[in-house]
Design a protein around this motif. Structure first.
Motif, short mmCIF file in Angstrom:
data_model
loop_
_atom_site.label_atom_id
_atom_site.label_comp_id
_atom_site.label_asym_id
_atom_site.label_seq_id
_atom_site.Cartn_x
_atom_site.Cartn_y
_atom_site.Cartn_z
N LEU A 91 76.98 57.28 -119.70
CA LEU A 91 76.95 56.71 -118.36
C LEU A 91 75.70 55.90 -118.07
CD1 LEU A 91 78.57 59.50 -116.16
CD2 LEU A 91 79.57 57.37 -116.98
N ASP A 121 75.15 65.96 -123.83
CA ASP A 121 74.75 65.22 -122.62
C ASP A 121 75.52 63.90 -122.57
OD1 ASP A 121 73.48 64.34 -120.35
OD2 ASP A 121 71.67 63.71 -121.41
N ARG A 122 76.77 63.97 -122.19
CA ARG A 122 77.60 62.75 -122.15
C ARG A 122 77.10 61.78 -121.10
NH1 ARG A 122 81.67 66.79 -123.14
NH2 ARG A 122 82.55 66.45 -125.20
N LYS A 123 76.60 62.30 -120.01
CA LYS A 123 76.11 61.43 -118.93
C LYS A 123 74.94 60.58 -119.42
CE LYS A 123 74.26 61.59 -114.25
NZ LYS A 123 73.79 62.46 -113.17
#
Length: 152
Positions: free
Chosen positions: A20, A14-16
């Motif tokens: 982010l 889950d890079r977001k």
């Protein structure tokens, strides 16, 4: 070592949410403080008093909340999945610790750079402070780096 790398891969799914969301929180903090500066300028506040008074601005503590949020997200979303894949709790702790150190280091570098920009522009040209406060270390850049790293 390979197992710790596997834990890091689980975190990077889950890079977001991991990368982010902290940027969004930082952008919201900057927008709110700049809005306060604009409102204070329109209201006719003394710029020197505003700049001096905002050294006690605690908005940077939102970064600490972000750290807690990422930790809670990690435990609720990924721990049971990783345990189901055969990763031990010890390996999970080691891999998660590496991930949190990376997040803290990235946040500290970002805040340090933004603090230097804020100091150079005297509060983004609005006499406001967000990063150049007593909470992020009132002295040199390396103290800011260390203090924010430990805070996050």
């Amino acid at each position: 070592m390979q197992r710790i790398k596997n834990v890091l891969n689980v975190h990077f799914v889950d890079r977001k949410g991991t990368f982010l969301v902290p940027i969004y929180i930082l952008a919201a903090m900057v927008a709110i403080v700049i809005a306060i500066g604009i409102i204070a300028r329109v209201a006719g506040a003394n710029e020197a008093d505003l700049y001096e008074g905002m050294k006690w601005n605690g908005a940077v503590w939102a970064l600490l909340g972000m750290g807690f949020g990422i930790g809670a997200m990690t435990m609720t979303q990924y721990l049971s999945f990783a345990l189901g894949l055969g990763i031990t709790r010890r390996e999970w702790l080691a891999g998660s610790s590496v991930m949190f150190v990376l997040i803290a280091a990235g946040t500290a570098v970002t805040v340090m750079v933004l603090k230097l920009i804020e100091q150079a522009t005297t509060g983004f040209g609005l006499s406001v402070r967000l990063f150049d406060t007593v909470h992020t270390g009132p002295a040199s850049w390396w103290q800011t780096l260390l203090q924010v790293f430990l805070m996050v």
